[in-house]
Design an enzyme around this catalytic site. Structure first.
Site, mmCIF file in Angstrom:
data_model
loop_
_atom_site.group_PDB
_atom_site.id
_atom_site.type_symbol
_atom_site.label_atom_id
_atom_site.label_comp_id
_atom_site.label_asym_id
_atom_site.label_seq_id
_atom_site.Cartn_x
_atom_site.Cartn_y
_atom_site.Cartn_z
ATOM 1 N N ASP A 205 43.135 43.048 31.483
ATOM 2 C CA ASP A 205 42.276 43.207 32.660
ATOM 3 C C ASP A 205 42.823 44.375 33.485
ATOM 4 O OD1 ASP A 205 41.617 40.687 31.567
ATOM 5 O OD2 ASP A 205 41.014 39.901 33.530
ATOM 6 N N LYS B 240 34.434 43.147 35.396
ATOM 7 C CA LYS B 240 34.924 42.038 36.213
ATOM 8 C C LYS B 240 34.812 42.423 37.688
ATOM 9 C CE LYS B 240 39.450 39.753 36.922
ATOM 10 N NZ LYS B 240 40.811 39.606 36.374
ATOM 11 N N LYS C 42 32.715 38.992 34.155
ATOM 12 C CA LYS C 42 33.722 38.057 34.660
ATOM 13 C C LYS C 42 33.810 38.125 36.188
ATOM 14 C CE LYS C 42 38.720 37.015 34.546
ATOM 15 N NZ LYS C 42 40.017 37.264 33.900
#
Length: 318
Positions: free
Chosen positions: A155, A218, A254
């Site tokens: 991430d 995300k 996400k």
């Protein structure tokens, strides 16, 4: 996991004229929040589904091997066995989607999951999380080290200044380099939407991240003052849909930060279902970044099964 979408050429013409209609997005977000949630058996089923989308996360300065170990155990056994038996779901192998930790804790997580005999992926935040304000060279090295230690998902955080100053080519190049450093690991690109200034910037940054080869986009690090919100999500989900229509590539989504209650998780699931359809409701394309959400979901399931709310000592430490 799905094959990597390796991105496309940078096409600035896609985003140059985009203007997000903010009042329409806010109206849509209010609709979602005003909706009544599903009840009884349906609710229990949806909550168990929500568990399978969670990237169970700990990103604290005081993380130690023992709390990573506990997190990994919880990821493998997210809901108490007797509760799953009561719902006839004990043999369905329900686990969280991944565990998410700092790069220095990847080895601990890999070791703990191996000891628990399960193959839940380890995700690691990287690239100078959460601010992304370290040298590019350092950020790329951080990705490589996390992958070497066994992280299969990374991430990353982008340099927000590139969005705020409209340097789209530079942003594309940066994410391409992240993509390359990830190798076979999945790239989840955190946009830190609370710091991007406008919904139009959120749309453009989403598009650039997907063109550059992100497997997921995300919302947030969870460390900004504003994290996952419905207006931002709607804009990101529509960018995902537009990208899919243009390229045939499915990119995951996400939301992270501030998603704490079972009720919240149900609202997120219904948003995905309505905006992208059932094919996105699987861990390959949808995750929820959360640390305390699982505790509330387990409490709600306990209530569904027993008819009363759990005392703290009723549920194992999450």
């Amino acid at each position: 996991m799905a094959a990597h979408t390796r991105g496309t050429e940078l096409e600035l013409s896609w985003i140059s004229k985009v203007q997000v209609n903010q009042p329409a997005v806010l109206r849509r977000a209010q609709q979602i929040q005003a909706r009544r949630t599903v009840k009884k058996e349906w609710q229990a089923a949806w909550l168990l589904k929500a568990v399978t989308f969670i990237d169970l996360t700990t990103l604290s300065g005081d993380d130690t091997f023992s709390n990573i170990q506990r997190l990994c155990y919880k990821a493998k056994y997210p809901i108490r066995e007797d509760l799953l038996k009561a719902l006839n779901m004990h043999d369905k192998g329900i686990t969280t989607a991944a565990v998410c930790v700092y790069p220095a804790r990847v080895c601990d997580a890999v070791k703990a999951l191996k000891a628990a005999g399960c193959d839940i992926p380890v995700a690691s935040v990287a690239t100078g999380f959460p601010a992304g304000q370290t040298h590019l060279k350092t950020r790329l090295e951080e990705i490589r080290l996390a992958v070497e230690d066994g992280a299969s998902e990374i991430d990353v955080v982008i340099d927000r200044s590139l969005v705020l100053t409209g340097q789209w080519e530079a942003l594309y190049d940066e994410i391409r380099q992240f993509r390359k450093a990830c190798g076979e690991a999945h790239l989840k690109t955190i946009l830190a939407t609370g710091e991007l200034g406008s919904l139009t910037n959120v749309y453009k940054a989403s598009m650039i991240a997907m063109m550059a080869g992100s497997d997921f986009i995300k919302t947030s690090t969870g460390k900004e003052t504003v994290n996952a919100t419905f207006p931002v999500a709607i804009v990101m989900l529509r960018a995902i849909r537009d990208f899919f229509w243009k390229t045939g590539n499915k990119v995951g989504f996400k939301p992270a930060g501030g998603i704490r209650t079972a009720k919240d998780s149900l609202a997120w699931l219904s948003l995905i279902k309505e905006e992208l359809g059932d094919e996105w409701l699987k861990p390959e394309l949808f995750r929820i970044g959360a640390s305390s959400l699982l505790t509330d979901i387990e409490r709600q399931i306990y209530h569904h099964v027993t008819g009363r709310y759990a005392a703290y000592h009723d549920l194992p430490m999450s």
